[in-house]
Design a protein around this motif. Sequence first.
Motif, PDB file in Angstrom:
ATOM      1  N   GLU A  72      -5.447   6.846   0.202  1.00 36.62           N
ATOM      2  CA  GLU A  72      -4.168   6.589  -0.450  1.00 36.62           C
ATOM      3  C   GLU A  72      -3.047   6.472   0.579  1.00 36.62           C
ATOM      4  N   LYS A  73      -3.059   7.373   1.571  1.00 39.31           N
ATOM      5  CA  LYS A  73      -2.000   7.350   2.578  1.00 39.31           C
ATOM      6  C   LYS A  73      -2.082   6.112   3.456  1.00 39.31           C
ATOM      7  N   ALA A  74      -3.311   5.723   3.832  1.00 36.84           N
ATOM      8  CA  ALA A  74      -3.489   4.546   4.689  1.00 36.84           C
ATOM      9  C   ALA A  74      -3.057   3.278   3.964  1.00 36.84           C
ATOM     10  N   VAL A  75      -3.423   3.154   2.698  1.00 36.05           N
ATOM     11  CA  VAL A  75      -3.054   1.956   1.942  1.00 36.05           C
ATOM     12  C   VAL A  75      -1.548   1.917   1.700  1.00 36.05           C
ATOM     13  N   THR A  76      -0.920   3.083   1.527  1.00 38.95           N
ATOM     14  CA  THR A  76       0.536   3.127   1.373  1.00 38.95           C
ATOM     15  C   THR A  76       1.225   2.535   2.594  1.00 38.95           C
ATOM     16  N   VAL A  77       0.705   2.861   3.781  1.00 34.65           N
ATOM     17  CA  VAL A  77       1.263   2.319   5.027  1.00 34.65           C
ATOM     18  C   VAL A  77       1.049   0.812   5.108  1.00 34.65           C
ATOM     19  N   LEU A  78      -0.117   0.347   4.653  1.00 33.19           N
ATOM     20  CA  LEU A  78      -0.467  -1.069   4.807  1.00 33.19           C
ATOM     21  C   LEU A  78       0.190  -1.958   3.754  1.00 33.19           C
ATOM     22  N   VAL A  79       0.154  -1.553   2.474  1.00 32.09           N
ATOM     23  CA  VAL A  79       0.625  -2.449   1.416  1.00 32.09           C
ATOM     24  C   VAL A  79       1.645  -1.820   0.477  1.00 32.09           C
ATOM     25  N   GLY A  80       2.055  -0.579   0.736  1.00 28.79           N
ATOM     26  CA  GLY A  80       3.081   0.033  -0.083  1.00 28.79           C
ATOM     27  C   GLY A  80       2.535   0.895  -1.205  1.00 28.79           C
ATOM     28  N   PRO A  81       3.429   1.538  -1.962  1.00 30.71           N
ATOM     29  CA  PRO A  81       3.013   2.488  -3.001  1.00 30.71           C
ATOM     30  C   PRO A  81       2.219   1.870  -4.145  1.00 30.71           C
ATOM     31  N   ILE A  82       2.486   0.610  -4.490  1.00 29.99           N
ATOM     32  CA  ILE A  82       1.733  -0.027  -5.581  1.00 29.99           C
ATOM     33  C   ILE A  82       0.259  -0.151  -5.198  1.00 29.99           C
ATOM     34  N   GLY A  83       0.006  -0.589  -3.977  1.00 30.73           N
ATOM     35  CA  GLY A  83      -1.376  -0.674  -3.496  1.00 30.73           C
ATOM     36  C   GLY A  83      -2.042   0.685  -3.469  1.00 30.73           C
ATOM     37  N   ALA A  84      -1.286   1.716  -3.075  1.00 30.80           N
ATOM     38  CA  ALA A  84      -1.839   3.071  -3.053  1.00 30.80           C
ATOM     39  C   ALA A  84      -2.221   3.528  -4.457  1.00 30.80           C
ATOM     40  N   SER A  85      -1.391   3.180  -5.442  1.00 34.81           N
ATOM     41  CA  SER A  85      -1.702   3.544  -6.824  1.00 34.81           C
ATOM     42  C   SER A  85      -2.979   2.866  -7.298  1.00 34.81           C
ATOM     43  N   LEU A  86      -3.164   1.598  -6.898  1.00 37.60           N
ATOM     44  CA  LEU A  86      -4.397   0.889  -7.268  1.00 37.60           C
ATOM     45  C   LEU A  86      -5.615   1.535  -6.626  1.00 37.60           C
ATOM     46  N   VAL A  87      -5.475   1.950  -5.361  1.00 37.01           N
ATOM     47  CA  VAL A  87      -6.585   2.623  -4.679  1.00 37.01           C
ATOM     48  C   VAL A  87      -6.901   3.947  -5.374  1.00 37.01           C
ATOM     49  N   ALA A  88      -5.853   4.720  -5.720  1.00 35.87           N
ATOM     50  CA  ALA A  88      -6.068   5.991  -6.412  1.00 35.87           C
ATOM     51  C   ALA A  88      -6.779   5.771  -7.748  1.00 35.87           C
TER      52      ALA A  88
END
Length: 204
Positions: A34-50
């Motif tokens: 979640e943290k890595a994807v937040t850095v790469l594509v932002g919080p929306i991408g992190a939510s999708l990963v979660a």
Amino acid sequence: MGTVALTAIYVAVNLAYVLALPVEEIAGVTRIAEKAVTVLVGPIGASLVAASVVVSTFGCNVAGVIASSRVCFAMAADGRFFPAAARVHPVHRTPYIALILTSAWSVFLTLTGGYEALFTYVTFASVLFGTLGGLAIFVLRVRQPRRPRPYRAFGYPVIPALYVLGSFALVGNTLMERPTASFAGLLLVALGLPFYARWSRSSS
């Protein structure tokens, strides 16, 4: 081929973590994806990963319950578990009692502690038994050298030895890092030993 593919995926994902985040930010993080994807594509991408992790976890839970219930069913059929667990549903042809017992036990474990502790002591016991299973290859080769072996371990003795050493390292590391959860896993296994001994005597 499946093992090689999964190994490549895991290595590639971990490389992505290292490239996306400094080592200082990786240390101690439990939801690293979640943290890595937040850095790469932002919080929306992190939510999708979660969300994908949640879906994956449900799938893993279903696979675990199905596999565990079949173990209970086989043990009951061999006279080493509650006899009722060997019953097969007359319509669906599934071991429905074993499925109910496994699901109920899973719910009980879920209510006894946090996810991390539960995951640690269940995984610790599972990896420990897998390690002992790998070690059994070497023991049986020495004790029963003439026994027919329709399946031979690939790369014996190097690859099984690497597996056993790696698994022992994981077991030892878990013992040092999470001693309470590790011993809780061993205690869970030990609780079943008297019942197993009783059923084994009855079966024999």
